[in-house]
Motif scaffolding. Structure first.
Motif, PDB file in Angstrom:
ATOM      1  N   ARG A  20      -7.265  -6.707 -17.342  1.00 32.62           N
ATOM      2  CA  ARG A  20      -8.603  -6.378 -17.870  1.00 32.62           C
ATOM      3  C   ARG A  20      -8.571  -6.188 -19.387  1.00 32.62           C
ATOM      4  O   ARG A  20      -9.476  -6.648 -20.102  1.00 32.62           O
ATOM      5  N   SER A  67       0.833  -1.197   0.000  1.00 36.28           N
ATOM      6  CA  SER A  67       0.000   0.000   0.000  1.00 36.28           C
ATOM      7  C   SER A  67       0.865   1.243   0.000  1.00 36.28           C
ATOM      8  O   SER A  67       2.064   1.194   0.230  1.00 36.28           O
ATOM      9  N   ASP A  99       4.159   5.127  -6.508  1.00 34.68           N
ATOM     10  CA  ASP A  99       2.923   4.820  -5.800  1.00 34.68           C
ATOM     11  C   ASP A  99       2.609   3.345  -6.058  1.00 34.68           C
ATOM     12  O   ASP A  99       2.299   2.967  -7.192  1.00 34.68           O
ATOM     13  N   TYR A 119       0.019  -1.585  -8.891  1.00 35.62           N
ATOM     14  CA  TYR A 119      -1.012  -2.628  -8.860  1.00 35.62           C
ATOM     15  C   TYR A 119      -2.131  -2.334  -9.856  1.00 35.62           C
ATOM     16  O   TYR A 119      -2.563  -3.221 -10.602  1.00 35.62           O
ATOM     17  N   GLU A 120      -2.610  -1.099  -9.881  1.00 29.92           N
ATOM     18  CA  GLU A 120      -3.699  -0.727 -10.790  1.00 29.92           C
ATOM     19  C   GLU A 120      -3.290  -0.905 -12.248  1.00 29.92           C
ATOM     20  O   GLU A 120      -4.091  -1.360 -13.070  1.00 29.92           O
ATOM     21  N   THR A 121      -2.049  -0.565 -12.571  1.00 30.16           N
ATOM     22  CA  THR A 121      -1.573  -0.704 -13.944  1.00 30.16           C
ATOM     23  C   THR A 121      -1.535  -2.171 -14.354  1.00 30.16           C
ATOM     24  O   THR A 121      -2.012  -2.533 -15.436  1.00 30.16           O
ATOM     25  N   LYS A 155      -7.201 -12.386 -11.299  1.00 31.49           N
ATOM     26  CA  LYS A 155      -8.114 -11.384 -10.745  1.00 31.49           C
ATOM     27  C   LYS A 155      -8.390 -11.588  -9.256  1.00 31.49           C
ATOM     28  O   LYS A 155      -8.754 -10.645  -8.563  1.00 31.49           O
ATOM     29  N   ASP A 205      -3.232  -4.668 -12.993  1.00 30.11           N
ATOM     30  CA  ASP A 205      -4.620  -5.151 -13.037  1.00 30.11           C
ATOM     31  C   ASP A 205      -5.325  -4.673 -14.303  1.00 30.11           C
ATOM     32  O   ASP A 205      -6.135  -5.403 -14.888  1.00 30.11           O
ATOM     33  N   ASN A 206      -5.011  -3.450 -14.744  1.00 31.17           N
ATOM     34  CA  ASN A 206      -5.606  -2.928 -15.972  1.00 31.17           C
ATOM     35  C   ASN A 206      -5.127  -3.730 -17.188  1.00 31.17           C
ATOM     36  O   ASN A 206      -5.915  -3.996 -18.102  1.00 31.17           O
ATOM     37  N   ASN A 242       0.120   1.594  -5.256  1.00 30.25           N
ATOM     38  CA  ASN A 242      -1.249   1.402  -5.732  1.00 30.25           C
ATOM     39  C   ASN A 242      -1.324   1.594  -7.240  1.00 30.25           C
ATOM     40  O   ASN A 242      -2.039   0.872  -7.930  1.00 30.25           O
ATOM     41  N   LEU A 243      -0.568   2.570  -7.771  1.00 35.37           N
ATOM     42  CA  LEU A 243      -0.535   2.798  -9.216  1.00 35.37           C
ATOM     43  C   LEU A 243       0.063   1.597  -9.940  1.00 35.37           C
ATOM     44  O   LEU A 243      -0.424   1.192 -11.000  1.00 35.37           O
TER      45      LEU A 243
END
Length: 139
Positions: free
Chosen positions: A28, A8, A15, A20-22, A83, A24-25, A17-18
């Protein structure tokens, strides 16, 4: 050299979180077969360690990877596991500066008794705005 990053907030100037988000994107986009978006979000070639293990080239042109190799690697089962997986970030300096998001896709003894489990890594180039650049599996 390898560094584990916290799950975190931020580490140094990145970052987490960025990161992880990248990653995960990317999953997707793969799930939804968004080839044009994947090409924009990726480096010119993808380093595919699982491809190399079966005798294919390790570095594959991104367009060829996304149009010819993607579906054989990213099966519906793998996408579902990614996921829902626990994940962690590792910083790598070789062969290029990157953050690797490792997804625990099989736990210990899940595949077979005594098996250590498996992780799937999505590499993001830290010097290229977190562009998707590689995949790997352990073991």
């Amino acid at each position: 050299m390898m560094f584990l990053l916290s799950a975190s907030n931020s580490f140094g100037q990145i970052d987490t979180n960025l990161v992880y988000e990248t990653a995960d994107n990317i999953i997707r986009l793969i799930e939804n077969n968004k080839i044009d978006s994947l090409l924009i979000s990726s480096t010119d070639s993808i380093r595919c360690l699982p491809c190399n293990e079966v005798g294919l080239k390790e570095y594959i042109n991104s367009k060829i990877f996304f149009t010819q190799r993607l579906q054989e690697i990213f099966t519906p089962d793998l996408i579902a596991r990614l996921k829902n997986a626990e994940k962690l970030i590792v910083e790598e300096s070789e062969p290029y500066p990157s953050y690797v998001v490792f997804y625990k896709i099989f736990g210990r003894d899940e595949i077979a008794f005594g098996h250590e489990g498996a992780t799937f890594g999505i590499w993001l180039r830290s010097n290229e705005k977190l562009k998707f650049t590689a995949i790997e599996t352990i073991p």
